[in-house]
Write a protein that holds these residues in place. Structure first.
Motif, PDB file in Angstrom:
ATOM      1  N   ALA A 175       0.833  -1.208   0.000  1.00 21.31           N
ATOM      2  CA  ALA A 175       0.000   0.000   0.000  1.00 21.31           C
ATOM      3  C   ALA A 175       0.870   1.262   0.000  1.00 21.31           C
ATOM      4  O   ALA A 175       0.584   2.233  -0.714  1.00 21.31           O
ATOM      5  CB  ALA A 175      -0.907  -0.016   1.238  1.00 21.31           C
ATOM      6  N   HIS A 176       1.934   1.220   0.790  1.00 26.84           N
ATOM      7  CA  HIS A 176       2.792   2.409   0.892  1.00 26.84           C
ATOM      8  C   HIS A 176       3.561   2.647  -0.410  1.00 26.84           C
ATOM      9  O   HIS A 176       3.786   3.804  -0.804  1.00 26.84           O
ATOM     10  CB  HIS A 176       3.763   2.243   2.067  1.00 26.84           C
ATOM     11  CG  HIS A 176       4.360   3.531   2.534  1.00 26.84           C
ATOM     12  ND1 HIS A 176       5.566   3.601   3.173  1.00 26.84           N
ATOM     13  CD2 HIS A 176       3.938   4.818   2.434  1.00 26.84           C
ATOM     14  CE1 HIS A 176       5.856   4.864   3.446  1.00 26.84           C
ATOM     15  NE2 HIS A 176       4.873   5.615   3.018  1.00 26.84           N
ATOM     16  N   THR A 177       3.942   1.562  -1.082  1.00 27.97           N
ATOM     17  CA  THR A 177       4.636   1.701  -2.367  1.00 27.97           C
ATOM     18  C   THR A 177       3.746   2.458  -3.355  1.00 27.97           C
ATOM     19  O   THR A 177       4.206   3.372  -4.063  1.00 27.97           O
ATOM     20  CB  THR A 177       4.988   0.307  -2.939  1.00 27.97           C
ATOM     21  OG1 THR A 177       5.776  -0.391  -1.974  1.00 27.97           O
ATOM     22  CG2 THR A 177       5.774   0.419  -4.237  1.00 27.97           C
ATOM     23  N   ILE A 178       2.463   2.084  -3.386  1.00 34.09           N
ATOM     24  CA  ILE A 178       1.514   2.761  -4.282  1.00 34.09           C
ATOM     25  C   ILE A 178       1.423   4.242  -3.913  1.00 34.09           C
ATOM     26  O   ILE A 178       1.510   5.129  -4.774  1.00 34.09           O
ATOM     27  CB  ILE A 178       0.120   2.092  -4.195  1.00 34.09           C
ATOM     28  CG1 ILE A 178       0.172   0.696  -4.808  1.00 34.09           C
ATOM     29  CG2 ILE A 178      -0.943   2.950  -4.897  1.00 34.09           C
ATOM     30  CD1 ILE A 178      -1.110  -0.099  -4.635  1.00 34.09           C
ATOM     31  N   ALA A 179       1.289   4.517  -2.593  1.00 33.95           N
ATOM     32  CA  ALA A 179       1.100   5.902  -2.150  1.00 33.95           C
ATOM     33  C   ALA A 179       2.334   6.758  -2.430  1.00 33.95           C
ATOM     34  O   ALA A 179       2.215   7.896  -2.911  1.00 33.95           O
ATOM     35  CB  ALA A 179       0.774   5.921  -0.655  1.00 33.95           C
ATOM     36  N   ARG A 185       6.472  11.377  -2.989  1.00 32.89           N
ATOM     37  CA  ARG A 185       7.170  11.683  -1.735  1.00 32.89           C
ATOM     38  C   ARG A 185       8.542  11.001  -1.719  1.00 32.89           C
ATOM     39  O   ARG A 185       8.740   9.985  -2.378  1.00 32.89           O
ATOM     40  CB  ARG A 185       6.364  11.138  -0.553  1.00 32.89           C
ATOM     41  CG  ARG A 185       5.201  11.971  -0.174  1.00 32.89           C
ATOM     42  CD  ARG A 185       4.674  11.480   1.189  1.00 32.89           C
ATOM     43  NE  ARG A 185       3.263  11.734   1.285  1.00 32.89           N
ATOM     44  CZ  ARG A 185       2.313  10.805   1.372  1.00 32.89           C
ATOM     45  NH1 ARG A 185       2.630   9.533   1.386  1.00 32.89           N
ATOM     46  NH2 ARG A 185       1.047  11.133   1.439  1.00 32.89           N
ATOM     47  N   SER A 186       9.447  11.539  -0.904  1.00 29.06           N
ATOM     48  CA  SER A 186      10.774  10.920  -0.815  1.00 29.06           C
ATOM     49  C   SER A 186      10.859   9.956   0.370  1.00 29.06           C
ATOM     50  O   SER A 186      11.929   9.668   0.861  1.00 29.06           O
ATOM     51  CB  SER A 186      11.843  12.001  -0.679  1.00 29.06           C
ATOM     52  OG  SER A 186      11.624  12.723   0.512  1.00 29.06           O
ATOM     53  N   ASP A 187       9.729   9.462   0.843  1.00 30.58           N
ATOM     54  CA  ASP A 187       9.704   8.538   1.989  1.00 30.58           C
ATOM     55  C   ASP A 187      10.400   7.220   1.675  1.00 30.58           C
ATOM     56  O   ASP A 187      10.333   6.737   0.550  1.00 30.58           O
ATOM     57  CB  ASP A 187       8.250   8.188   2.333  1.00 30.58           C
ATOM     58  CG  ASP A 187       7.606   9.246   3.180  1.00 30.58           C
ATOM     59  OD1 ASP A 187       8.246  10.263   3.410  1.00 30.58           O
ATOM     60  OD2 ASP A 187       6.455   9.026   3.586  1.00 30.58           O
ATOM     61  N   ARG A 188      11.026   6.635   2.719  1.00 31.73           N
ATOM     62  CA  ARG A 188      11.431   5.238   2.593  1.00 31.73           C
ATOM     63  C   ARG A 188      10.166   4.397   2.800  1.00 31.73           C
ATOM     64  O   ARG A 188       9.390   4.671   3.718  1.00 31.73           O
ATOM     65  CB  ARG A 188      12.455   4.912   3.680  1.00 31.73           C
ATOM     66  CG  ARG A 188      12.931   3.468   3.661  1.00 31.73           C
ATOM     67  CD  ARG A 188      14.028   3.224   4.685  1.00 31.73           C
ATOM     68  NE  ARG A 188      13.593   3.420   6.063  1.00 31.73           N
ATOM     69  CZ  ARG A 188      12.834   2.550   6.746  1.00 31.73           C
ATOM     70  NH1 ARG A 188      12.412   1.444   6.165  1.00 31.73           N
ATOM     71  NH2 ARG A 188      12.486   2.787   7.983  1.00 31.73           N
ATOM     72  N   ARG A 453      10.150  13.874   5.335  1.00 30.18           N
ATOM     73  CA  ARG A 453       9.270  13.711   4.183  1.00 30.18           C
ATOM     74  C   ARG A 453       9.228  14.995   3.388  1.00 30.18           C
ATOM     75  O   ARG A 453       9.000  16.053   3.953  1.00 30.18           O
ATOM     76  CB  ARG A 453       7.842  13.384   4.630  1.00 30.18           C
ATOM     77  CG  ARG A 453       7.686  11.994   5.074  1.00 30.18           C
ATOM     78  CD  ARG A 453       6.279  11.757   5.532  1.00 30.18           C
ATOM     79  NE  ARG A 453       6.317  10.663   6.474  1.00 30.18           N
ATOM     80  CZ  ARG A 453       6.410  10.826   7.768  1.00 30.18           C
ATOM     81  NH1 ARG A 453       6.429  12.019   8.279  1.00 30.18           N
ATOM     82  NH2 ARG A 453       6.466   9.789   8.555  1.00 30.18           N
ATOM     83  N   THR A 454       9.457  14.887   2.118  1.00 31.39           N
ATOM     84  CA  THR A 454       9.274  16.054   1.278  1.00 31.39           C
ATOM     85  C   THR A 454       8.202  15.693   0.266  1.00 31.39           C
ATOM     86  O   THR A 454       8.337  14.728  -0.475  1.00 31.39           O
ATOM     87  CB  THR A 454      10.563  16.428   0.536  1.00 31.39           C
ATOM     88  OG1 THR A 454      11.076  15.262  -0.076  1.00 31.39           O
ATOM     89  CG2 THR A 454      11.582  17.020   1.488  1.00 31.39           C
ATOM     90  N   SER A 455       7.131  16.408   0.316  1.00 29.43           N
ATOM     91  CA  SER A 455       6.004  16.081  -0.538  1.00 29.43           C
ATOM     92  C   SER A 455       5.841  17.143  -1.622  1.00 29.43           C
ATOM     93  O   SER A 455       5.430  18.268  -1.335  1.00 29.43           O
ATOM     94  CB  SER A 455       4.743  15.999   0.326  1.00 29.43           C
ATOM     95  OG  SER A 455       3.706  15.457  -0.410  1.00 29.43           O
TER      96      SER A 455
END
Lengths: 482, 162
Positions: A175-179, A185-188, A453-455
């Motif tokens: 789910a997080h991969t899709i988001a 976003r630059s999230d891991r 997080r940079t969105s």
């Protein structure tokens, strides 16, 4: 066509409750009906369904899912070996005598066994065998006994490295991969390890509250004169110490990233199995019986996975996930309100689906759009986990309740059980509300770098376009218009 | 004649599952060995993983039918337990006929291309080039084949015993 998928989901709920058929069969039936409807109406090309065998192969080669039979085997071995009894008596020996000590020991045993046997069913069986008769001997009323065993058997859901945690971690990763891809976003991307770490503090808080509730409930009960004085033997104390030390090594190893959860499960199963052979408790027919039960229980869990994989493929082909994504991304309010609404949906589905079905069917549909709105995936994962734990305990279909009513041959009215369960449920909801209002509880000990997080600012149209690309089940296929 | 055939099929499925249940032990051993092989021996960890993977695939492919035969599939029967035995038998038969039969047939036929092409070249694991990857794809035939066999067995039984 997206609405057809919602009808299928409602049909699944009704089908499970009204027919009494195995949930896996109902899910497969709903998926088949949805696929047939799509093909006959001309909205779904038949060729699209050919993705199913490939998806089943993906399940069969999934590294994480290898933990499933290992946990099942551990649960069965714990039920056969004297570990639970040794732990229970040793905990009891360090507490003041009386019914309160019995209740606290039972709850503690659930916390110790839960992560080792991974499944609520296995915990419920073990606790019903070891704890319930002793509670009865100490005059603990039937509804309190059943409530305690049910709650204690769900502690493994939130205490790592449990099976539900592993499976939810895998679903959250998807789910997080899709988001992350949709929003740029630059999230891991979150993984199972993150869910473990996030769950530790809320799980600890819930355990403390449960112990307090058990203690208070026990203090109100009279001390039974006939209750036997159960002192552990030296061997039992040693076994208890070794078991706790081993559990801490497993927990610590997984928490520190020394080994994966699957490897921890394999170590647990291997050591218990070796212990069974050495003590000659696992010979001949007993070993064959354990292996047959392990296969049957693994099959029940894997059947759910297979069925849910089929249904989610059909829902994606019908465009239901995009319909839900549109709704969630358009919800008014901030992160808290959006998370609360989606968790409410997960909680409602818990009235007819159990935790595994929710992880496999509901989470892949509602969590990707939620994570587009809410950046904190670890917080969302812990909230979903706590909601799932509640789902095991919700009357009348909560899986832990059903298991306990069956194994204890519960005969008192359901209302009495609900009354006995209520303080524990309130404690559970208190923890859920606390985590909801204080997301930092899911981030204790987290590296600062993981929080950055940079969105990038993107329009809703662009977001929907990217989401459409991500959710398309097969490349070059445009889903039917709704 | 038919009953003897069904009896034979029943014994065959039981024998396959009886043999398959032992696969769990090497799966446990191989996954247990992964950590020392990776972090201490620093060799053969991936090989242990590959071997464990195809044994796991065969094991879980058989496990679905093992659950059906042992009646361990998760079900919420709080309402259905009030139905008569006859009604529950009919519901179970309809479930097998309308839900499982078309699905298992589709997996068997729809997966043929995937399985045959993999089997034809004895496909190896893509990362390690170890042999045996085709076994994982073959497992979906084992899965659907056993489910179909069990449906035939269950539907052939006299009413009331299903």
């Amino acid at each position: 066509m997206g609405y057809a998928g919602l009808v299928l989901l409602i049909a699944v709920g009704l089908g499970i409750v009204l027919t009494g058929l195995p949930a896996a069969i109902v899910l497969i039936g709903a998926a088949s009906a949805g696929a047939a409807f799509g093909v006959v109406s001309g909205a779904v090309p038949f060729a699209l369904l050919s993705a199913l065998p490939g998806r089943l192969v993906n399940l069969l080669e999934n590294d994480l899912l290898q933990a499933l039979p290992l946990y099942v085997l551990m649960g069965l071995l714990l039920d056969r070996l004297p570990v639970a009894e040794a732990l229970y008596k040793t905990i009891l020996s360090i507490l003041p005598r009386g019914p309160a000590a019995q209740l606290v020991s039972g709850m503690s045993l659930g916390a110790l066994l839960g992560p080792m046997n991974g499944s609520v069913g296995a915990s419920a069986l073990g606790l019903s065998r070891v704890v319930a008769p002793r509670l009865a001997a100490h005059g603990v009323p039937e509804p309190t006994r059943a409530a305690l065993v049910a709650v204690a058997s769900t502690l493994g859901v939130v205490i790592p490295p449990s099976l539900v945690l592993i499976l939810l971690g895998d679903a959250m990763l998807g789910a997080h991969t899709i988001a992350v891809t949709a929003t740029g976003r630059s999230d891991r991307v979150i993984n199972t390890q993150d869910v473990f770490h996030g769950a530790l503090a809320p799980a600890g808080l819930f355990l403390l509250l449960c112990l307090a509730v058990a203690w208070l409930a026990g203090r109100r009960l009279p001390v039974a004169a006939a209750a036997a004085d159960e002192k552990p033997t030296t061997g039992q104390v040693l076994l208890a110490i070794v078991s706790v030390a081993f559990l801490l090594v497993l927990l610590g190893g997984v928490a520190l990233g020394l080994f994966y959860a699957v490897e921890a499960a394999a170590m647990g199963a291997f050591i218990l199995f070796t212990g069974g052979l050495v003590t000659r408790r696992l010979r001949g027919p007993v070993l064959r019986e354990v292996l047959a039960q392990a296969m049957a229980m693994t099959g029940a869990l894997f059947a759910l996975l297979i069925a849910a994989t089929t249904l989610t493929l059909v829902l994606r082909i019908l465009g239901t996930d995009k319909l839900v994504a549109d709704w969630v991304t358009a919800l008014p309010g901030g992160e808290l309100a959006t998370a609360a609404i989606v968790l409410g949906v997960v909680g409602l589905s818990a009235f007819v689906l159990d935790a595994f079905e929710i992880i496999f069917v509901i989470v892949p549909i509602v969590i990707p759009p939620l994570l587009i709105r809410v950046a904190d995936a670890r917080w969302v994962a812990v909230l979903v986990l706590l909601t799932l734990q509640t789902s095991f305990l919700l009357p009348p279909f909560g899986y832990a309740l059903m298991m306990v009513r069956g194994t204890l041959r519960y005969s008192a009215p359901l209302a009495a059980l609900v009354r006995a369960l209520l303080p524990f449920l309130l404690a559970q909801w208190l923890v859920l509300a606390t985590v909801l209002l204080f997301p930092q509880l899911a981030h204790l000990g987290e590296k600062e770098s993981d929080r950055v997080r940079t969105s990038p600012t993107i329009s809703r149209e662009e977001l929907n376009r990217r989401l459409d690309d991500m959710l398309t089940p097969i490349p070059d296929f445009a889903p039917p218009s709704r | 004649m038919t009953s003897r055939l069904i009896g034979g099929l029943d014994r065959l499925v039981a024998a396959i599952l009886g043999a398959g249940q032992w696969f769990l032990l090497p799966v446990v051993a191989l996954l247990f060995l992964q950590w020392p092989l990776r972090d201490i021996v620093r060799a053969w960890s991936r090989d242990a993983n590959d071997l464990g993977q195809w044994l796991f695939a065969l094991y879980v492919a058989m496990a679905f039918t093992a659950a059906t035969r042992a009646h361990t599939h998760l079900a919420a029967d709080a309402l259905a337990r009030r139905y008569s035995d006859g009604a529950r038998t009919w519901i179970a038969r309809l479930g097998a006929l309308l839900c499982l039969l078309p699905w298992a047939s589709f997996v068997m036929i729809g997966g043929a291309k995937l399985v045959v092409s993999s089997l034809g070249v004895l496909e190896v694991f893509p990362d390690t080039y170890n042999p045996g990857y085709f076994v994982i794809k073959l497992a979906i035939w084992l899965l659907s084949g056993l489910i179909l066999a069990q449906i035939v067995i269950d539907l052939s039984r006299p009413r009331g015993s299903a």
